[in-house]
Structures are given as structure tokens and as C-alpha cells.
Scaffold this active site. Structure first.
Site, PDB file in Angstrom:
ATOM      1  N   CYS A  99       0.833  -1.207   0.000  1.00 16.86           N
ATOM      2  CA  CYS A  99       0.000   0.000   0.000  1.00 16.86           C
ATOM      3  C   CYS A  99       0.865   1.252   0.000  1.00 16.86           C
ATOM      4  CB  CYS A  99      -0.930  -0.003   1.206  1.00 16.86           C
ATOM      5  SG  CYS A  99      -1.973   1.472   1.330  1.00 16.86           S
ATOM      6  N   CYS A 195      -7.422  -2.163   7.470  1.00 15.62           N
ATOM      7  CA  CYS A 195      -8.710  -1.479   7.436  1.00 15.62           C
ATOM      8  C   CYS A 195      -9.803  -2.341   6.829  1.00 15.62           C
ATOM      9  CB  CYS A 195      -8.585  -0.168   6.658  1.00 15.62           C
ATOM     10  SG  CYS A 195     -10.161   0.697   6.433  1.00 15.62           S
TER      11      CYS A 195
END
Length: 379
Positions: A99, A195
Site C-alpha cells: 500500500c 482497514c
């Protein structure tokens, strides 16, 4: 409105809030940008909307412009699909590393430049310094929060365009600053985990994408112990979630995952955390990335981490012709896991790293042999 020179990645948390406040206090021309990297799947586990509101509130208090970008498509294509593929192949990936490389320091950086900025800033606990004619990635001052492990895939171009405004702070200092300056996120709980999984059971989440493939759980002597729902739901050293009840003629001690064999769909366990099947002194990686652009030498000594927040482990690194690494550790390592990140350090400087491919742990050698046989049959 003046064009911002720096775009701050606003996560809605206290770290990015203080990062923005510090830059704003230095009269830097800044703006905030909130990234949505995951589309809510209806389970209410990803608190993106709450985080966005907090980011808007902080930008309002600081008097800076707020921007929003949806990178959920890019995240799915460049991070999540790789995450699933790695689990399907029996490895344990680290999506935070990918990410950072693909979203925060690629798409976000590109967006900041489109907005007219020449630099970005984030709330990472790390530091950047320029000396000896290049940029260096250093650990954050707070070693318990240091995030250089997740940033080891950055290179000279990204570091030249990045600021880490809180890298010199301890977490306690940062919260005090946030409280003293009236930032509404000063007491907000730190985010943990991934998340898109949130507080959900990891296995149940993964089942949505990787259907169960039940098989046998065996001990090192190949004795059947129980059944598993799928080897890809487990990782080396794991103790929880095995659902192994009382086993005849075995003590009531906990069981640990010591290996998985995709070719036979067998999950191996042992009742000793210090099982020799979890020990290794050597690993081979995939081709490495170097923060400076090249390795320090063909062979060199340094320290390494094979998991986040692990203590530094002395090792000898040999760079192979294809760019992969052979790493020999001074001490025996516990549960070194293929798919995880090997990150190399020279003191406080992060040199770079690579994905762990294989180790000399006994069952990992067996897995590699079985995988090779399977590939030969398919060919």
C-alpha cells in the site's frame, strides 16, 4: 487561494493531524488530502467515513484546504488482488508495504503533483535525511512506533519528495502536542490491523474470497491430529483458531502451526513454541529493493527484521545474480514466514528489503520439494 507546496495525507488520526499542524506552524503552504482505499462492504468495519470527517475537522481548524480522492479501485487492483494471490499460494503477505509503495507514494504523490504541490507529507514514524549526495531513510525516534519497516520499498525519487514531520517525536509527546493545540483527534485510538478487515474474524473475511478447502492437520510424525478448513487461513507460529481439542496420549498443551503443504493440503502442528520445525538460520528472498538504488556490496553484514517490531538480528547478506538474497543469521530465528518482508538495517538506516521466499526450516524444505514436483507434473 494560493497553490499548496505540500499535500499532507490526512488519515483522520492523531499522527497525520500533528504532522499537518507542525507544517502549518512553520508557515508552509499546505493542504490536506484524505484517501479512500476501500469501498465499504456493508459490514461497518472500516471507519473511513468517520476518519474522513475527522480529517475535515482538523483541516478546518488549521485553515487549510481539504481534498478527497478515491483510490479504492487502485487499491483493489494493485494491493488486494496480490494479497489474495499470496494467501492462495500459502504465503503470508504484508499489504501495508505494498500500500505504501503503490498507493501512498505513487498514486497519492502523483495526485499531489496534479494539485500543484512538489512534496507530500505523511504521519509516518520515520525520518529522512540527505547526506553523502543521496537520501537516507532512518528509523523514527520512537522505536516502539517506528514504521521504516513498512517503508523499505521507497526509493530516492519518493524520499526526495516526502516529509515525515513527526519522525522526531515520541508518541506521548505527539499526543500532548495534539491536546495542547486543541486538535480534535488528540485522544483518538490508534488504528490497528488492516482497514478492510477491521474487527472481523480474519478467517471469516478471507473465506469470502478463498473458499474453504478442508484437509488434515498432522504432527511432525505424520500422525493425524484433526482437520483444518484451509491451509491458507493459517500462518507459521499461529496458536489461536486451530480448534484442536483433546488428543489421545497427548498433554493438554497448546498447538502451534509449524508448516503448511499446499501440494498435499496438510497443515502441520507441534505442541512446542520452540519446536525445531519453527527454527531457521538461513533464508532466501525474492529480488531485493534498495533505498539507495543498489546494494552496499555483493556480500555484507548488517541487521535484519523478518517481522514488524522484531529486535535487530545480525546477519550476513549475499546478493545473488538475479537480485535475490541469501541471508545467514548469527542466531536461530523463530517462525520466519514466506511472503513476509525481510528488511535490512545499518544502525538506524533502512537499507531496503525483499519478500521472503523460503527458509531452511525442515517443513519449508519439504514444501519446496513437493511444490517443485507439482510444477514438474504440470509442465
Amino acid at each position: 487561494m494560493n497553490t499548496p507546496r505540500i499535500i499532507v495525507a490526512m488519515s483522520g488520526g492523531v499522527d497525520s493531524s500533528v504532522a499537518a499542524w507542525r507544517l502549518n506552524s512553520q508557515r508552509e503552504a499546505i493542504a490536506g488530502l484524505f484517501m479512500r482505499n476501500w469501498t465499504d462492504d456493508g459490514n461497518g468495519q472500516c471507519h473511513a467515513e468517520e476518519d474522513r470527517r475527522d480529517a475535515v475537522a482538523v483541516c478546518g481548524i488549521l485553515g487549510i484546504a481539504f481534498h478527497f480522492r478515491d483510490f479504492s479501485h487502485e487499491y483493489w487492483q494493485e494491493v488486494f488482488t496480490h494479497f489474495l494471490a499470496e494467501y492462495a499460494n500459502g504465503r503470508t503477505p504484508n499489504p501495508d508495504v505494498l500500500c505504501n509503495r503503490e498507493i501512498k507514494f505513487k498514486h497519492f504523490l502523483e495526485t499531489a503533483r496534479e494539485l500543484g504541490a512538489d512534496r507530500i507529507a505523511t504521519g509516518h514514524y520515520a525520518r529522512i535525511e540527505h547526506y553523502r549526495q543521496r537520501w537516507h531513510l532512518l528509523r523514527g525516534a520512537d522505536r516502539s512506533k517506528d514504521q521504516s519497516y513498512f517503508l523499505h520499498q521507497l526509493g530516492q525519487e519518493q524520499l526526495a519528495a516526502t516529509l515525515f514531520p513527526i519522525g522526531d517525536l515520541e508518541k506521548q509527546q505527539l499526543r500532548q502536542l495534539a491536546h495542547q493545540t486543541g486538535l480534535p483527534t488528540h485522544a483518538k485510538k490508534d488504528s490497528t490491523g488492516i482497514c478492510f478487515i477491521g474487527e472481523r474474524n480474519f478467517r471469516e473475511f478471507l473465506k469470502q474470497y478463498l473458499p474453504a478447502q478442508p484437509g488434515e492437520i498432522r504432527d511432525p510424525q505424520e500422525q493425524r491430529i484433526a482437520e483444518h478448513p484451509g491451509v491458507f487461513y493459517f500462518t507459521l507460529g499461529q496458536r489461536q483458531g486451530l480448534n484442536i481439542g483433546g488428543v489421545r496420549n497427548r498433554p493438554p498443551s497448546p498447538w502451534y502451526v509449524i508448516g503448511k503443504d499446499l501440494a498435499t493440503n496438510v497443515l502441520y502442528v507441534d505442541q512446542h513454541r520452540d519446536s525445531p520445525f519453527l527454527q531457521s538460520r538461513w533464508l532466501r528472498s525474492e529480488p531485493a529493493h534498495w533505498v539507495s538504488g543498489s546494494p552496499p556490496a555483493p556480500t555484507f553484514t548488517c541487521t535484519a527484521q523478518t517481522r514488524y517490531r522484531q529486535a535487530d538480528e545480525p546477519c550476513k547478506v549475499t546478493v545473488r545474480n538475479d537480485g535475490s538474497l541469501d541471508v545467514d543469521f548469527t542466531r536461530t530465528q523463530w517462525a520466519v514466514t514466506p511472503g513476509q518482508s525481510l528488511v535490512l538495517y545499518d544502525g538506524n538506516e533502512c537499507l531496503g528489503g525483499a519478500v521472503i521466499a523460503t527458509t531452511d526450516a525442515p517443513l519449508e524444505r519439504k514444501r519446496a520439494r513437493n511444490l517443485s514436483k507439482t510444477e514438474n507434473v504440470l509442465q
